[in-house]
Design an enzyme around this catalytic site. Structure first.
Site, PDB file in Angstrom:
ATOM      1  N   SER A 149      -6.610  51.390  -7.524  1.00 58.51           N
ATOM      2  CA  SER A 149      -5.926  51.251  -6.240  1.00 58.51           C
ATOM      3  C   SER A 149      -6.483  52.284  -5.260  1.00 58.51           C
ATOM      4  O   SER A 149      -7.680  52.285  -4.999  1.00 58.51           O
ATOM      5  CB  SER A 149      -4.414  51.374  -6.436  1.00 58.51           C
ATOM      6  OG  SER A 149      -3.714  50.901  -5.315  1.00 58.51           O
ATOM      7  N   GLU A 284      -2.854  40.313  -8.251  1.00 60.70           N
ATOM      8  CA  GLU A 284      -2.599  41.661  -7.742  1.00 60.70           C
ATOM      9  C   GLU A 284      -1.319  41.749  -6.915  1.00 60.70           C
ATOM     10  O   GLU A 284      -0.464  42.608  -7.131  1.00 60.70           O
ATOM     11  CB  GLU A 284      -3.775  42.116  -6.874  1.00 60.70           C
ATOM     12  CG  GLU A 284      -5.088  42.320  -7.599  1.00 60.70           C
ATOM     13  CD  GLU A 284      -5.235  43.709  -8.191  1.00 60.70           C
ATOM     14  OE1 GLU A 284      -4.280  44.514  -8.122  1.00 60.70           O
ATOM     15  OE2 GLU A 284      -6.311  43.993  -8.735  1.00 60.70           O
ATOM     16  N   HIS A 378      -0.812  43.935  -9.935  1.00 58.96           N
ATOM     17  CA  HIS A 378      -1.406  45.231  -9.630  1.00 58.96           C
ATOM     18  C   HIS A 378      -0.840  46.304 -10.559  1.00 58.96           C
ATOM     19  O   HIS A 378       0.365  46.361 -10.803  1.00 58.96           O
ATOM     20  CB  HIS A 378      -1.087  45.579  -8.176  1.00 58.96           C
ATOM     21  CG  HIS A 378      -1.812  46.753  -7.618  1.00 58.96           C
ATOM     22  ND1 HIS A 378      -3.160  46.751  -7.371  1.00 58.96           N
ATOM     23  CD2 HIS A 378      -1.370  47.983  -7.217  1.00 58.96           C
ATOM     24  CE1 HIS A 378      -3.520  47.898  -6.838  1.00 58.96           C
ATOM     25  NE2 HIS A 378      -2.443  48.679  -6.755  1.00 58.96           N
TER      26      HIS A 378
END
Length: 460
Positions: A149, A284, A378
């Protein structure tokens, strides 16, 4: 707090270093993320610290991996139990995890202070590794920097920076991109709004005198306002383009540390000597839209409008829906947005490295959480990479250990040999290793039909 990082003061004798250090100043995650993501916060001085795990019989010349955590450049630390490096040390790798400044303190454009202070902290950590890791059995010429990320965005940005040249030889970018960068003039708008709420000038001296609690409260309020009203006129188009209006802080093009968009620098060869492993999870954006109730609130009538608002062609919604029978309009938007903000930038990063003559490998984490609605969202892959599986709000009560064995081994192999164990990426067959359970396998051009709708030339 707003100066460039400096080496820690020296000391005599033995310094106790068996406990986790403090964490950078940050607010807690907002609900419901505070229940989904482990994020211990222990505020205090000395938070620019490192954790090091090394094999018991380390010897010398071992591969080194340096972890940069995620958290949207405003949350996270090296203290999360998910990032425990024991399994890497068990498998012959020296694992280092680093903290860096966050939010206004790390990435705000502030008069009288260098920009990109969080990146300067990361550079200082990598320099420390070069100077000291041999004492822990590591080889400073075999360093892999990896992150997820915001940490993945940091890695991609570091790859493009002249100041990071020679500090690492391999890189892993998990759910990041080389396009998450803002113009300094746009980023300054966010900090100006924070300072306005605090009734202080936008200067290092004034902001440095603000109590941490008050700074974080103002920062949190501005982040919420940005998310609710991602107006590019108010916040700057590069801020909205970089994170879809959900991230208030980014590395900035300041003409000193960063001179151009990282993706452009990489395509021109900035990291032609760096081997790359990069990838995403399959779904995600489910982390951001399903637990919050955003996906459930989207109606069929609103779907094309929201697709257009995201800068995408509304016509793409039809084929995406056809490929996902039974999914709601919110889930369709989530799939489109995830591909636009994660999958496409990841492919462009790999292609930039290919254009420069560097080796690149791609993966996709496809295992779907048993927690209703989360899918392959995610951050779900993190405990599998670190082999730190426990029952959790993201992965459910019994995450598959066999999948962690495969994924962790691939990361160790890449850091050790330069190959994770599957074919290098190319723009003709587009091989991608998909990690799933019970089977993981290499696929050619996965989701090619959908990615073509979003503007990727897939060669078909």
């Amino acid at each position: 707090m707003y100066a460039a990082p400096a080496p820690a003061p020296s000391w005599d004798g033995v310094r106790e270093a068996t406990e986790l250090g403090t964490t950078a100043a940050q607010p807690p995650y907002e609900p419901p993320f505070d229940q989904l993501l482990l994020n211990p916060i222990d505020l205090g001085p000395g938070f620019l610290n490192l954790n090091v795990w090394t094999p018991d019989a380390a010897g010398s010349g071992l591969p080194v991996m340096v972890w940069l955590h995620g958290g949207a450049f405003r949350n996270g630390s090296n203290a999360s139990p998910v990032y425990d490096g024991t399994a890497f040390a068990r498998d012959g790798v020296v694992l280092v995890s680093a903290n860096y400044r966050l939010g206004v303190q790390g990435f705000g454009v502030v008069e009288g202070a260098p920009s990109n202070r969080g990146l300067l902290d990361q550079l200082a950590a990598l320099t420390w590794v070069q100077e000291n890791i041999a004492a822990f059995g590591g080889d400073p010429s075999r360093v892999t920097v990896f992150g997820q990320s915001a940490g993945g965005m940091s890695v991609a940005t570091l790859m493009s920076m002249p100041a990071a040249k020679g500090l690492f030889q391999r890189a892993i970018v998990q759910s990041g991109s080389a396009e998450a960068v803002a113009l300094a003039s746009d980023a300054a708008l966010v900090v100006a709004e924070v300072a306005k709420r605090l009734d202080v000038p936008v200067s290092a001296e004034a902001l440095g005198a603000v109590a941490t609690h008050d700074l974080l409260a103002a920062q949190r309020a501005v982040a919420l306002e940005l998310r609710q009203n991602p107006d590019p006129v108010r916040w700057g188009p590069s801020m909205i383009r970089g994170g879809g209006g959900i991230m208030p802080f980014f590395p900035v093009i300041d003409g000193e540390l960063i001179h151009e968009r990282p993706l452009d620098a990489l395509a021109a060869g900035a990291a032609r000597d760096v081997e790359l492993l990069t990838g995403t999870t399959t779904e995600e954006f489910r982390l951001f839209t399903v637990p919050t109730g955003v996906a459930a609130a989207i109606t069929p009538e609103a779907l094309p409008l929201l697709v257009a608002r995201a800068g995408l062609d509304p016509a793409a919604a039809g084929p995406y829906a056809a490929n996902r029978p039974g999914q709601s309009p919110g889930e369709i938007l989530t799939a489109l947005t995830g591909d636009a903000f994660f999958t496409l930038p990841t492919i462009r990063l790999a292609e930039a490295q290919l254009a420069a003559g560097a080796a690149a490998y791609m993966y996709e984490f496809s295992w779907r959480s048993p927690v209703p609605g989360l899918g392959a969202c995610h951050a779900l892959e993190l405990p599998f990479v670190f082999d730190t599986l426990t029952p959790s709000p993201l992965s459910g009560p019994e995450p598959p250990q066999e999948l962690a064995d495969r994924m962790h081994a691939a990361w160790v192999s890449f850091a050790t040999t330069g190959s994770p164990g599957w074919s290098q990426y190319d723009t003709s067959s587009r091989p991608v290793m998909t990690f799933d359970h019970p089977d993981s396998r290499q696929l050619q051009n996965p989701h090619g039909d959908e990615l073509a709708l979003l503007g990727l030339d897939t060669g078909h």
